[in-house]
Motif scaffolding. Structure first.
Motif, PDB file in Angstrom:
ATOM      1  N   ASP A  62      34.567  42.757  53.245  1.00  0.00           N
ATOM      2  CA  ASP A  62      35.172  41.472  53.610  1.00  0.00           C
ATOM      3  C   ASP A  62      36.109  41.009  52.502  1.00  0.00           C
ATOM      4  OD1 ASP A  62      35.849  38.955  54.343  1.00  0.00           O
ATOM      5  OD2 ASP A  62      33.813  38.208  54.602  1.00  0.00           O
ATOM      6  N   LEU A  63      37.396  41.280  52.693  1.00  0.00           N
ATOM      7  CA  LEU A  63      38.367  40.947  51.638  1.00  0.00           C
ATOM      8  C   LEU A  63      38.562  39.445  51.476  1.00  0.00           C
ATOM      9  CD1 LEU A  63      40.988  43.740  52.184  1.00  0.00           C
ATOM     10  CD2 LEU A  63      39.541  43.439  50.192  1.00  0.00           C
ATOM     11  N   ASN A  64      38.332  38.697  52.545  1.00  0.00           N
ATOM     12  CA  ASN A  64      38.451  37.238  52.415  1.00  0.00           C
ATOM     13  C   ASN A  64      37.389  36.700  51.460  1.00  0.00           C
ATOM     14  OD1 ASN A  64      40.637  36.250  54.178  1.00  0.00           O
ATOM     15  ND2 ASN A  64      39.499  37.406  55.708  1.00  0.00           N
ATOM     16  N   ALA A  65      36.154  37.159  51.644  1.00  0.00           N
ATOM     17  CA  ALA A  65      35.066  36.718  50.759  1.00  0.00           C
ATOM     18  C   ALA A  65      35.328  37.187  49.326  1.00  0.00           C
ATOM     19  CB  ALA A  65      33.737  37.271  51.248  1.00  0.00           C
ATOM     20  N   VAL A  66      35.811  38.425  49.208  1.00  0.00           N
ATOM     21  CA  VAL A  66      36.102  38.983  47.880  1.00  0.00           C
ATOM     22  C   VAL A  66      37.162  38.139  47.177  1.00  0.00           C
ATOM     23  CG1 VAL A  66      37.261  40.940  46.763  1.00  0.00           C
ATOM     24  CG2 VAL A  66      35.387  41.356  48.359  1.00  0.00           C
ATOM     25  N   HIS A  67      38.203  37.781  47.933  1.00  0.00           N
ATOM     26  CA  HIS A  67      39.336  37.079  47.346  1.00  0.00           C
ATOM     27  C   HIS A  67      38.933  35.704  46.811  1.00  0.00           C
ATOM     28  CE1 HIS A  67      43.583  37.007  46.579  1.00  0.00           C
ATOM     29  NE2 HIS A  67      43.699  35.810  47.103  1.00  0.00           N
ATOM     30  N   LEU A  68      37.932  35.100  47.450  1.00  0.00           N
ATOM     31  CA  LEU A  68      37.523  33.752  47.044  1.00  0.00           C
ATOM     32  C   LEU A  68      36.599  33.759  45.830  1.00  0.00           C
ATOM     33  CD1 LEU A  68      36.822  32.207  50.557  1.00  0.00           C
ATOM     34  CD2 LEU A  68      38.722  31.685  49.037  1.00  0.00           C
ATOM     35  N   ALA A  76      34.158  42.931  44.930  1.00  0.00           N
ATOM     36  CA  ALA A  76      34.691  44.054  45.714  1.00  0.00           C
ATOM     37  C   ALA A  76      33.871  45.307  45.422  1.00  0.00           C
ATOM     38  CB  ALA A  76      36.155  44.283  45.368  1.00  0.00           C
ATOM     39  N   TYR A  77      33.596  45.530  44.145  1.00  0.00           N
ATOM     40  CA  TYR A  77      32.849  46.724  43.741  1.00  0.00           C
ATOM     41  C   TYR A  77      31.419  46.700  44.291  1.00  0.00           C
ATOM     42  CZ  TYR A  77      31.262  50.505  40.697  1.00  0.00           C
ATOM     43  OH  TYR A  77      30.742  51.687  40.233  1.00  0.00           O
ATOM     44  N   LYS A  78      30.801  45.512  44.219  1.00  0.00           N
ATOM     45  CA  LYS A  78      29.439  45.374  44.768  1.00  0.00           C
ATOM     46  C   LYS A  78      29.461  45.621  46.272  1.00  0.00           C
ATOM     47  CE  LYS A  78      27.478  41.648  41.915  1.00  0.00           C
ATOM     48  NZ  LYS A  78      27.071  40.254  41.992  1.00  0.00           N
ATOM     49  N   ALA A 133      44.684  52.783  50.800  1.00  0.00           N
ATOM     50  CA  ALA A 133      45.830  52.719  49.878  1.00  0.00           C
ATOM     51  C   ALA A 133      46.665  51.463  50.120  1.00  0.00           C
ATOM     52  CB  ALA A 133      46.683  53.968  50.021  1.00  0.00           C
ATOM     53  N   ASN A 134      46.739  51.028  51.390  1.00  0.00           N
ATOM     54  CA  ASN A 134      47.506  49.803  51.683  1.00  0.00           C
ATOM     55  C   ASN A 134      46.894  48.584  51.017  1.00  0.00           C
ATOM     56  OD1 ASN A 134      49.117  51.335  53.289  1.00  0.00           O
ATOM     57  ND2 ASN A 134      48.038  50.830  55.188  1.00  0.00           N
ATOM     58  N   LEU A 135      45.625  48.704  50.673  1.00  0.00           N
ATOM     59  CA  LEU A 135      44.935  47.573  50.035  1.00  0.00           C
ATOM     60  C   LEU A 135      44.792  47.782  48.526  1.00  0.00           C
ATOM     61  CD1 LEU A 135      42.207  47.205  52.764  1.00  0.00           C
ATOM     62  CD2 LEU A 135      44.099  45.649  52.362  1.00  0.00           C
ATOM     63  N   ALA A 245      47.727  43.240  46.731  1.00  0.00           N
ATOM     64  CA  ALA A 245      47.536  43.692  48.120  1.00  0.00           C
ATOM     65  C   ALA A 245      46.520  42.793  48.823  1.00  0.00           C
ATOM     66  CB  ALA A 245      47.064  45.138  48.144  1.00  0.00           C
ATOM     67  N   ARG A 246      45.478  42.449  48.093  1.00  0.00           N
ATOM     68  CA  ARG A 246      44.429  41.588  48.652  1.00  0.00           C
ATOM     69  C   ARG A 246      44.994  40.201  48.958  1.00  0.00           C
ATOM     70  NH1 ARG A 246      41.217  41.444  44.243  1.00  0.00           N
ATOM     71  NH2 ARG A 246      41.816  39.304  43.878  1.00  0.00           N
ATOM     72  N   GLY A 247      45.807  39.704  48.023  1.00  0.00           N
ATOM     73  CA  GLY A 247      46.434  38.397  48.200  1.00  0.00           C
ATOM     74  C   GLY A 247      47.304  38.389  49.448  1.00  0.00           C
ATOM     75  N   ARG A 248      48.100  39.461  49.594  1.00  0.00           N
ATOM     76  CA  ARG A 248      48.980  39.548  50.783  1.00  0.00           C
ATOM     77  C   ARG A 248      48.140  39.555  52.046  1.00  0.00           C
ATOM     78  NH1 ARG A 248      51.773  43.295  47.675  1.00  0.00           N
ATOM     79  NH2 ARG A 248      50.789  45.029  48.735  1.00  0.00           N
ATOM     80  N   PHE A 249      47.083  40.360  51.997  1.00  0.00           N
ATOM     81  CA  PHE A 249      46.208  40.499  53.172  1.00  0.00           C
ATOM     82  C   PHE A 249      45.585  39.156  53.545  1.00  0.00           C
ATOM     83  CE2 PHE A 249      42.000  41.116  54.990  1.00  0.00           C
ATOM     84  CZ  PHE A 249      42.262  42.013  56.006  1.00  0.00           C
ATOM     85  N   VAL A 250      45.056  38.479  52.556  1.00  0.00           N
ATOM     86  CA  VAL A 250      44.336  37.233  52.826  1.00  0.00           C
ATOM     87  C   VAL A 250      45.298  36.110  53.190  1.00  0.00           C
ATOM     88  CG1 VAL A 250      42.902  35.444  51.770  1.00  0.00           C
ATOM     89  CG2 VAL A 250      42.363  37.843  51.393  1.00  0.00           C
TER      90      VAL A 250
END
Lengths: 288, 375
Positions: A62-68, A76-78, A133-135, A245-250
């Protein structure tokens, strides 16, 4: 949190995980792992079906949760390791045959979760997107063991380096999935349940013995490869590429449908158009 | 070889004795000879200082690595807290009191030192008792003690609060409790760590029992250690023995200071005054139950609740190129950071680890050239 459920009927264990947007945070991962372990220990269950959700099978972490998170790299690693544990649990289900039933699309770790199963069936319109890779990530969830074993080294290179989506038809051709089952969701579910019940009730011991032989080499490589994957993933998680990449995604997508799926849908439409044109040309040539 | 034992009676010279160091080094070499490469982490800035200052890493076999963890109290102090301290220091009629090593730590827009140059009232104290004296001496002035540190500092503050403080003295608490962060370290390092050297002073307060989860949950040995070369080598030798025998105890190798049960009076005071809540460790993460927070009954002393300390800007934990947070996690060495010794020096620090004498970057900057032969 959406419910992750397990039900066993006629020697088949049904695991459903209709997680919003297919984005699995730490608690989803822990709950799904627990459910899979439960199914593995259920003696009445001979075949496990991983249903994912109706919209998405799984889109990995869940990249949204990671980003916050205060330190996104650590979460992210966990999260990656928690998803790894699920894939590991599937790969080591030695006494069960595991089926993944893709009603919806999958991306990144969700693709690996799907292909970790012994048999993989999908609906026609799904897309598989190894989008690591896109992320800004090199990939984990045993991709370096699974992909070369299933589709070969060359196609793995293409899939991972290009990180472009694969349609159900292409996935079938590559061997990522074994069959496309057309029709309404209910038909899909009935069809796969019937298949699973047949497999569970007919010579399951022989099938499991074959599985242990087939997976022997793959299981032997797992430990070394996952260490390598995680080592590189840790570096990626701490690299600015991942952050941007995460920022763009979120920021662009919020909690909406991931952008790559739109891109994938566009690519597939274009491809279908080209195929149709080719077919028309072929028919035209045939007619002449 | 007869195994070395160290007499408990404190004789400072004995703990620096070259002959004893050599014998311990030999014992470590013998122990490590048939061991696979392994990593031990220490979680104390004082240990990093001693290890580098006495070139202890050069005494160890190449395959035994001792890496630094988040043991520098100033380094882990969240930037949000320093921003709050700066805001308070700039309030009219408020004087911020704190220890000297936090002054130059960069926060979002400036450091406390820069705030002082810009007219903020910041005074360095050497003990929280000084804060009491200052507050008593100027009752018309408002004082805020900015408390940074681990269990040892928190215990001092707890004792002070417990016994009563002047009405014009408030506290901005940024103290951190060490044990929970070990769980995070285990998550980050997976199975690549084989043992921990525990901080001597902090464990003197808590005792050994708070680290039992390392034995039970992670099956990893831990050893407390003092700060002299012999203390550290002794603890490393004991850790290697435990690792070799596949034992996972938490042992006390600093028994001249630490009682196994810790300081019971300090523990009682800490419990009386503080709750443990989730807290940010600068750049590292928010760690459950790791931040000392004043209990509700002491809210009247809490600067966060009584004074306007919220900055008008959002926090920025570190410069984008600064790797302090990864240095503190033991993931990278200071020299892996492209700012180290170039743009980032003790006179112009980019991150907190280059500021405090207990910060890994500062220590490596100051002592990295020392070679064993020169000792």
């Amino acid at each position: 949190m959406q419910e992750i459920s397990y039900q066993a009927r006629n020697n088949v264990g049904h695991i459903k995980f209709p997680i919003h947007n297919g984005a699995m945070d730490l608690s989803h991962c822990r709950q799904l792992l627990h459910t899979i372990e439960l199914a593995k220990e259920d003696h009445a269950c001979k075949v496990i079906i991983l249903w994912g959700g109706p919209d998405f099978f799984s889109n990995g972490i869940d990249l949204n949760a990671v980003h916050l998170q205060y330190n996104a790299s650590i979460l992210a690693y966990k999260n990656l390791k928690a998803l790894n544990n699920i894939v590991h649990a599937v790969l080591t289900a030695n006494t069960k045959l595991v089926i993944s039933a893709l009603q919806g699309s999958a991306s990144a770790g969700g693709v690996m979760l799907a292909i970790a199963a012994d048999l993989r069936y999908a609906r026609k319109n799904i897309v598989l997107n190894p989008s690591y890779a896109n992320l800004g990530l090199c990939g984990s969830e045993y991709w370096s063991v699974l992909l070369p074993a299933i589709i070969g080294y060359g196609f793995t290179q293409k899939l991972i380096y290009e990180a472009s989506p694969v349609s159900a038809a292409e996935a079938l051709r590559l061997g990522l999935i074994h069959q496309i089952i057309d029709g309404e969701p209910d038909t899909f579910e009935e069809n796969i349940t019937a298949k699973a019940e047949y497999l569970a009730s007919t010579n399951i011991n022989a099938r499991l013995a074959a599985k242990s032989v087939l997976n022997h080499h793959l299981l032997a490589q797992m430990e070394t490869q996952v260490k390598l994957e995680l080592e590189k993933m840790k570096d990626c998680c701490n690299h600015p590429e991942f952050e941007s990449a995460r920022g763009r995604f979120v920021e662009k997508n919020g909690h909406q449908q991931p952008l790559f799926l739109n891109a994938a849908a566009g690519n597939i439409q274009q491809k279908n158009k080209r195929d149709d044109q080719d077919d028309n040309t072929y028919e035209a040539n045939d007619n002449t | 070889m007869k195994r070395m034992t160290i007499h408990k009676k404190f004789n400072p010279d004995a703990f620096k004795d070259r002959e004893i160091v050599n014998r311990l080094t030999q014992e470590i070499k013998l122990l490590a000879a048939r061991m696979a490469p392994l990593k031990i982490m220490h979680i104390c800035g004082g240990h990093e200082n001693a290890i580098v200052r006495y070139a202890i890493r050069q005494f160890l076999p190449a395959h035994i690595k001792v890496i630094a963890g988040p043991g520098c109290p100033v380094c882990v102090c969240p930037v949000e807290s320093i921003d709050e301290a700066i805001t308070l220091a700039l309030l009219p009629g408020v004087t911020l009191l704190t220890f000297g090593d936090i002054l130059r730590v960069p926060a979002t827009n400036s450091s406390l030192e820069e705030a002082r140059v810009n007219g903020g009232s910041v005074k360095v104290v050497y003990s929280p008792l000084d804060a009491i004296k200052l507050a008593q001496h100027s009752p018309q002035q408002t004082f805020v003690f900015f408390s940074v540190g681990f269990e040892t500092t928190a215990a001092g503050i707890a004792g002070l609060i417990h016994s009563g403080v002047p009405e014009n003295l408030f506290f901005l608490i940024a103290n951190r409790y060490m044990p929970p962060v070990l769980k995070l370290l285990m998550e980050v390092h997976d199975d690549s760590l084989q043992g921990f050297l525990l901080a001597g002073h902090a464990t003197a307060i808590t005792g050994l029992g708070v680290y039992d989860f390392m034995r039970d949950e992670f099956k990893l040995p831990c050893a407390t250690a003092g700060f002299e070369p012999v203390d550290i080598l002794l603890a490393i030798r004991e850790l290697l023995t435990l690792i070799k025998n596949d034992q996972h105890q938490v042992i006390n190798c600093y028994s001249r200071v630490i009682k196994n049960e810790g300081n019971l009076i300090a523990q009682k005071c800490l419990k009386e005054v503080f709750d443990l809540k989730p807290g940010v460790w600068r750049g590292i993460d928010k760690v459950e139950d790791s931040a000392y927070v004043l209990k509700d009954k002491y809210a009247f002393l809490d600067a966060r609740k009584q004074l306007a300390c919220k900055p008008s800007y959002p926090p920025q934990a570190h410069h984008p190129s600064c790797l302090c947070h990864r240095v503190m996690l033991g993931e990278v060495e200071p020299q892996d950071c492209k700012l180290f010794k170039k743009a980032c020096t003790p006179s112009k620090p980019f991150g907190p680890c280059m500021v405090s004498p207990e910060g890994t970057c500062h220590v490596r900057y100051s002592y990295s050239e020392i070679k064993i032969d020169s000792l």
